[in-house]
Design a protein around this motif. Structure first.
Motif, PDB file in Angstrom:
ATOM      1  N   LEU A   1      27.822  19.354  33.016  1.00  0.00           N
ATOM      2  CA  LEU A   1      27.731  20.811  33.060  1.00  0.00           C
ATOM      3  C   LEU A   1      28.381  21.356  34.324  1.00  0.00           C
ATOM      4  N   SER A   2      28.168  20.680  35.445  1.00  0.00           N
ATOM      5  CA  SER A   2      28.791  21.130  36.695  1.00  0.00           C
ATOM      6  C   SER A   2      30.310  21.139  36.572  1.00  0.00           C
ATOM      7  N   ARG A   3      30.862  20.086  35.985  1.00  0.00           N
ATOM      8  CA  ARG A   3      32.315  20.025  35.829  1.00  0.00           C
ATOM      9  C   ARG A   3      32.823  21.151  34.935  1.00  0.00           C
ATOM     10  N   SER A   4      32.069  21.447  33.887  1.00  0.00           N
ATOM     11  CA  SER A   4      32.485  22.523  32.989  1.00  0.00           C
ATOM     12  C   SER A   4      32.442  23.872  33.693  1.00  0.00           C
ATOM     13  N   LEU A   5      31.414  24.100  34.478  1.00  0.00           N
ATOM     14  CA  LEU A   5      31.303  25.364  35.207  1.00  0.00           C
ATOM     15  C   LEU A   5      32.360  25.472  36.299  1.00  0.00           C
TER      16      LEU A   5
ATOM     17  N   LEU B   1      28.304  24.762  42.979  1.00  0.00           N
ATOM     18  CA  LEU B   1      29.072  25.571  43.925  1.00  0.00           C
ATOM     19  C   LEU B   1      29.767  24.695  44.967  1.00  0.00           C
ATOM     20  N   LEU B   2      29.070  23.679  45.447  1.00  0.00           N
ATOM     21  CA  LEU B   2      29.655  22.783  46.439  1.00  0.00           C
ATOM     22  C   LEU B   2      30.762  21.929  45.830  1.00  0.00           C
ATOM     23  N   MET B   3      30.606  21.582  44.559  1.00  0.00           N
ATOM     24  CA  MET B   3      31.681  20.860  43.868  1.00  0.00           C
ATOM     25  C   MET B   3      32.943  21.705  43.789  1.00  0.00           C
ATOM     26  N   ARG B   4      32.758  22.990  43.556  1.00  0.00           N
ATOM     27  CA  ARG B   4      33.927  23.863  43.472  1.00  0.00           C
ATOM     28  C   ARG B   4      34.599  23.995  44.839  1.00  0.00           C
TER      29      ARG B   4
ATOM     30  N   GLU C   1      28.399  13.299  43.352  1.00  0.00           N
ATOM     31  CA  GLU C   1      27.340  12.689  44.162  1.00  0.00           C
ATOM     32  C   GLU C   1      27.304  13.269  45.570  1.00  0.00           C
ATOM     33  N   ALA C   2      28.471  13.449  46.166  1.00  0.00           N
ATOM     34  CA  ALA C   2      28.524  14.022  47.513  1.00  0.00           C
ATOM     35  C   ALA C   2      28.004  15.450  47.510  1.00  0.00           C
TER      36      ALA C   2
END
Length: 250
Positions: A170-174, A204-207, A215-216
């Protein structure tokens, strides 16, 4: 003497040949060895026939080997999208989870805008987590221009759902929806609690740092929440200082 068969006979011969080809493909796709089934799927893609599409779709629903399923998808991509896409959309309504998941995956590979018809609130909220994860990813591929904001609103409703793999998907999709999802994630990270807040902050941090990975981002989000919660706990309760002053004056 003209040896050309009459039109009816020619059509019957063609239909018979088509049935024979379909029967041979059906039999080959049920072979015991995955390598034999993979070769059958390769042959169906190398020499596509419209009649093969339904056979390939039926096998997608039950094929246990991942490599064979990928080859079935490739074979379907080799057929006209005007035939495959409507049938794939119908497969996403199947009672079989693998049918739904594989149909969605194949629609994303074909990339035809007509595949967007498969993306419904029900499929985004599918009870099978694998299907839902596939639907989230495919939705970001097929979403029509102008529909990104609405899709982001639907996807953020699933924050905190499931286990790690679901969270990461889901994070990747967002993240793929970029600025269309960021304001919603900001609001949730600010106002929600628990797993939903953590998931929004992680996304948000992934973006911000896509190269660091999920993981980070998760570790950083957990640390930020821990520090923020600790800071809140250290703040004096409202009115406590004035109460101490009153005690001193007494």
């Amino acid at each position: 003497m003209d040896a050309t068969p009459p039109p009816d006979a020619a059509a019957e011969d063609a239909a018979s040949a088509a049935r024979g080809a379909v029967d041979r493909l059906s039999a080959a796709l049920t072979a015991a060895l995955p390598s034999q089934r993979l070769q059958a799927a390769l042959s169906a893609g190398t020499h596509p026939r419209d009649e093969f599409v339904r056979v390939l779709l039926e096998r997608c629903a039950i094929e246990p080997d991942l490599n064979v399923r990928e080859t079935l998808t490739w074979a379907l991509m080799r057929h006209p999208s005007s035939i495959t896409v409507p049938l794939l959309v119908a497969e996403t309504r199947s009672a079989t989870a693998q049918s739904r998941s594989q149909a969605l995956h194949t629609l994303s590979k074909i990339g035809d805008p007509a595949g967007w018809e498969a993306i419904t609130p029900d499929i985004l909220d599918d009870a099978d987590e694998t299907v839902a994860r596939t639907a989230w990813r495919v939705a970001t591929v097929l979403v029509p221009e102008g529909g990104e904001g609405e899709l982001a609103s639907q996807l953020v409703a699933h924050l905190g759902r499931g286990e790690r793999d679901a969270h990461m998907s889901l994070s990747r999709s967002l993240v793929a929806l970029g600025e269309h999802a960021s304001p919603l994630l900001d609001e949730i990270a600010e106002n929600e609690d628990g797993a939903v807040r953590l998931h929004a902050l992680t996304t948000l941090l992934m973006r911000e740092s896509p190269d660091d990975g999920y993981e980070a981002a998760l570790f950083d989000a957990e640390l930020r929440m821990l520090l923020a919660d600790a800071g809140t706990a250290d703040e004096p309760e409202s009115g406590s200082e004035s109460d101490d002053d009153d005690d001193d004056r007494e």
